[in-house]
Design an enzyme around this catalytic site. Structure first.
Site, PDB file in Angstrom:
ATOM      1  N   CYS A  62      46.449 -23.195 -18.011  1.00 40.12           N
ATOM      2  CA  CYS A  62      45.168 -22.914 -17.356  1.00 40.12           C
ATOM      3  C   CYS A  62      45.209 -21.564 -16.652  1.00 40.12           C
ATOM      4  O   CYS A  62      46.083 -21.335 -15.814  1.00 40.12           O
ATOM      5  CB  CYS A  62      44.861 -24.023 -16.349  1.00 40.12           C
ATOM      6  SG  CYS A  62      43.473 -23.644 -15.257  1.00 40.12           S
ATOM      7  N   TRP A  95      43.523 -34.434 -17.217  1.00 40.76           N
ATOM      8  CA  TRP A  95      44.906 -33.976 -17.141  1.00 40.76           C
ATOM      9  C   TRP A  95      45.816 -35.177 -16.911  1.00 40.76           C
ATOM     10  O   TRP A  95      45.523 -36.027 -16.062  1.00 40.76           O
ATOM     11  CB  TRP A  95      45.090 -32.992 -15.996  1.00 40.76           C
ATOM     12  CG  TRP A  95      44.387 -31.671 -16.135  1.00 40.76           C
ATOM     13  CD1 TRP A  95      43.251 -31.283 -15.500  1.00 40.76           C
ATOM     14  CD2 TRP A  95      44.796 -30.561 -16.941  1.00 40.76           C
ATOM     15  NE1 TRP A  95      42.916 -30.001 -15.863  1.00 40.76           N
ATOM     16  CE2 TRP A  95      43.854 -29.533 -16.747  1.00 40.76           C
ATOM     17  CE3 TRP A  95      45.864 -30.336 -17.811  1.00 40.76           C
ATOM     18  CZ2 TRP A  95      43.940 -28.297 -17.374  1.00 40.76           C
ATOM     19  CZ3 TRP A  95      45.960 -29.103 -18.443  1.00 40.76           C
ATOM     20  CH2 TRP A  95      45.016 -28.103 -18.228  1.00 40.76           C
ATOM     21  N   ARG A 125      35.101 -33.012  -9.988  1.00 39.69           N
ATOM     22  CA  ARG A 125      35.807 -32.678 -11.218  1.00 39.69           C
ATOM     23  C   ARG A 125      37.302 -32.653 -10.897  1.00 39.69           C
ATOM     24  O   ARG A 125      37.687 -32.445  -9.750  1.00 39.69           O
ATOM     25  CB  ARG A 125      35.326 -31.343 -11.761  1.00 39.69           C
ATOM     26  CG  ARG A 125      33.863 -31.400 -12.192  1.00 39.69           C
ATOM     27  CD  ARG A 125      33.408 -30.109 -12.863  1.00 39.69           C
ATOM     28  NE  ARG A 125      32.056 -30.274 -13.368  1.00 39.69           N
ATOM     29  CZ  ARG A 125      30.947 -30.028 -12.664  1.00 39.69           C
ATOM     30  NH1 ARG A 125      31.056 -29.584 -11.420  1.00 39.69           N
ATOM     31  NH2 ARG A 125      29.757 -30.223 -13.178  1.00 39.69           N
ATOM     32  N   VAL A 126      38.114 -32.858 -11.902  1.00 40.94           N
ATOM     33  CA  VAL A 126      39.559 -32.950 -11.687  1.00 40.94           C
ATOM     34  C   VAL A 126      40.217 -31.772 -12.403  1.00 40.94           C
ATOM     35  O   VAL A 126      40.256 -31.722 -13.636  1.00 40.94           O
ATOM     36  CB  VAL A 126      40.109 -34.298 -12.188  1.00 40.94           C
ATOM     37  CG1 VAL A 126      41.625 -34.339 -12.055  1.00 40.94           C
ATOM     38  CG2 VAL A 126      39.472 -35.439 -11.391  1.00 40.94           C
ATOM     39  N   THR A 127      40.702 -30.836 -11.615  1.00 41.13           N
ATOM     40  CA  THR A 127      41.196 -29.580 -12.158  1.00 41.13           C
ATOM     41  C   THR A 127      42.562 -29.247 -11.568  1.00 41.13           C
ATOM     42  O   THR A 127      42.993 -29.832 -10.570  1.00 41.13           O
ATOM     43  CB  THR A 127      40.224 -28.436 -11.819  1.00 41.13           C
ATOM     44  OG1 THR A 127      40.099 -28.332 -10.389  1.00 41.13           O
ATOM     45  CG2 THR A 127      38.846 -28.677 -12.429  1.00 41.13           C
ATOM     46  N   VAL A 128      43.240 -28.303 -12.192  1.00 41.09           N
ATOM     47  CA  VAL A 128      44.407 -27.660 -11.615  1.00 41.09           C
ATOM     48  C   VAL A 128      44.003 -26.238 -11.251  1.00 41.09           C
ATOM     49  O   VAL A 128      43.106 -25.679 -11.891  1.00 41.09           O
ATOM     50  CB  VAL A 128      45.607 -27.645 -12.599  1.00 41.09           C
ATOM     51  CG1 VAL A 128      46.237 -29.010 -12.698  1.00 41.09           C
ATOM     52  CG2 VAL A 128      45.208 -27.123 -13.980  1.00 41.09           C
ATOM     53  N   SER A 144      41.754 -22.118  -6.580  1.00 38.58           N
ATOM     54  CA  SER A 144      42.856 -21.219  -6.938  1.00 38.58           C
ATOM     55  C   SER A 144      42.857 -19.950  -6.100  1.00 38.58           C
ATOM     56  O   SER A 144      43.921 -19.461  -5.708  1.00 38.58           O
ATOM     57  CB  SER A 144      42.796 -20.867  -8.430  1.00 38.58           C
ATOM     58  OG  SER A 144      41.626 -20.122  -8.741  1.00 38.58           O
ATOM     59  N   TYR A 190      34.274 -18.140 -21.094  1.00 41.70           N
ATOM     60  CA  TYR A 190      33.872 -19.537 -21.293  1.00 41.70           C
ATOM     61  C   TYR A 190      32.385 -19.635 -21.642  1.00 41.70           C
ATOM     62  O   TYR A 190      31.974 -20.493 -22.440  1.00 41.70           O
ATOM     63  CB  TYR A 190      34.184 -20.360 -20.052  1.00 41.70           C
ATOM     64  CG  TYR A 190      35.655 -20.656 -19.888  1.00 41.70           C
ATOM     65  CD1 TYR A 190      36.219 -21.792 -20.445  1.00 41.70           C
ATOM     66  CD2 TYR A 190      36.489 -19.782 -19.204  1.00 41.70           C
ATOM     67  CE1 TYR A 190      37.577 -22.067 -20.313  1.00 41.70           C
ATOM     68  CE2 TYR A 190      37.847 -20.030 -19.069  1.00 41.70           C
ATOM     69  CZ  TYR A 190      38.381 -21.176 -19.620  1.00 41.70           C
ATOM     70  OH  TYR A 190      39.734 -21.438 -19.502  1.00 41.70           O
TER      71      TYR A 190
END
Length: 329
Positions: A62, A95, A125-128, A144, A190
């Site tokens: 990512c 993930w 939402r589920v993000t890194v 981030s 994107y």
């Protein structure tokens, strides 16, 4: 793909007004700050910089998580903030952790379970990346950019590392440049890749390549975006560009040109890649696996193309402005 609604994982289509309201309501819960002394300016709970208190969940695939692990390395945070990876492919439950990519902190199977351990009724939402606090058993932040800035300064007293990627005299320029990069490059690729109409695709791709042309010109006058030292803006750009030829060129249909066709930009990426600690953060195999197997709407077969590899270890070979010849290869 899916998201959490009131603590329950759902794979239903996104986009309703009710969903947007729920996500906005819970967003502040996932954006707190670590500070040197624990004094907080975002919530009543303070997060002090302490060794072995925090854990960073990432995926090297990512680009947004990639930014944080770059700064983690540059700021010598090994032994201070632990790191682990999720598996590279996003499946129906998002993930996930696997035998090869376990969860060493919370022993969960899916990343969304880490989110709900922190906030049981969360809508998100589920993000890194995810910055986790072992002491309070909660998420500090999933942003981030914020994590980059925490790593840049909050732990200096523990590491003695004074490298500054967000220097006071450049902060206004960095903020403006970050916003432009985000819209035109980081998210721009994107918008092109997931465009639903010819018109929106053409507009998005035109925006990306116009931005690349401007950056190519900018880097004919400067080694990095804001002078002779990298700032956080460079690392925000780097993580998109390092994926360009391997993924975005083909999967996102940004095939008007390769990064390799831009002399200054491609040399700039190799220059950054060859700085200490950076090369080890780039895993093109994992990057390709993530994009070509996770985004099934764009690549239903899940086949991973064999081409697109770039040798970032080659010398940068670009003419540098007068006075910077000592950096030339």
């Amino acid at each position: 793909m899916g998201l959490l609604i009131n603590g329950t994982w759902q794979t239903t289509p996104r986009g309703s007004d009710a969903e947007a309201s729920l996500l906005a309501k819970d967003a502040p819960k996932l954006r707190n700050w670590v500070t040197p002394d624990g004094r907080s300016f975002t919530s009543e709970v303070g997060f002090a910089a302490e060794p072995n208190r925090y854990h960073l969940y990432i995926s090297k695939a990512c680009p947004f998580a990639h930014r944080t692990i770059i700064v983690h390395g540059l700021k010598a945070l090994d032994g201070i903030v632990t790191v682990s990876e999720v598996g590279p492919t996003i499946r129906d439950k998002g993930w996930e952790f696997t035998d090869a990519y376990p969860d060493p902190v919370n022993n969960r199977e899916y990343l969304h379970e880490v989110y709900t351990k922190s906030h049981a009724e969360l809508s998100s939402r589920v993000t890194v990346p995810v910055l986790w606090d072992r002491k309070l058993n909660t998420i500090v932040s999933t942003d981030s950019g914020d994590i980059m800035r925490m790593f840049n300064s909050a732990f200096n007293q523990l590491t003695g590392n004074t490298l500054d990627l967000y220097p006071m005299g450049l902060r206004h320029e960095i903020d403006d440049l970050n916003a432009w990069l985000y819209s035109n490059i980081n998210v721009g690729v994107y918008r092109a890749g997931f465009a639903k109409t010819t018109g929106s695709y053409r507009q998005a791709s035109t925006t990306v390549f116009a931005a690349l042309d401007l950056l190519e010109e900018r880097l004919s006058h400067s080694r990095y975006l804001l002078g002779d030292q990298p700032t956080e803006s460079d690392w925000r750009l780097f993580t998109t560009l390092v994926r360009f030829d391997a993924v975005y060129h083909s999967l996102f249909k940004l095939n008007q040109a390769l990064l390799a066709d831009y002399k200054n930009l491609s040399g700039y990426v190799r220059d950054l890649y060859q700085l200490e600690t950076i090369g080890d953060t780039v895993d093109v195999t994992q990057i390709k696996q993530h994009y070509f197997t996770s985004f099934t709407s764009l690549n239903p077969s899940g086949l991973i193309p064999t081409g697109g590899q770039t040798d970032f270890s080659k010398p940068p070979y670009r003419a540098l402005p007068e006075g910077m010849e000592k950096h030339a290869c």
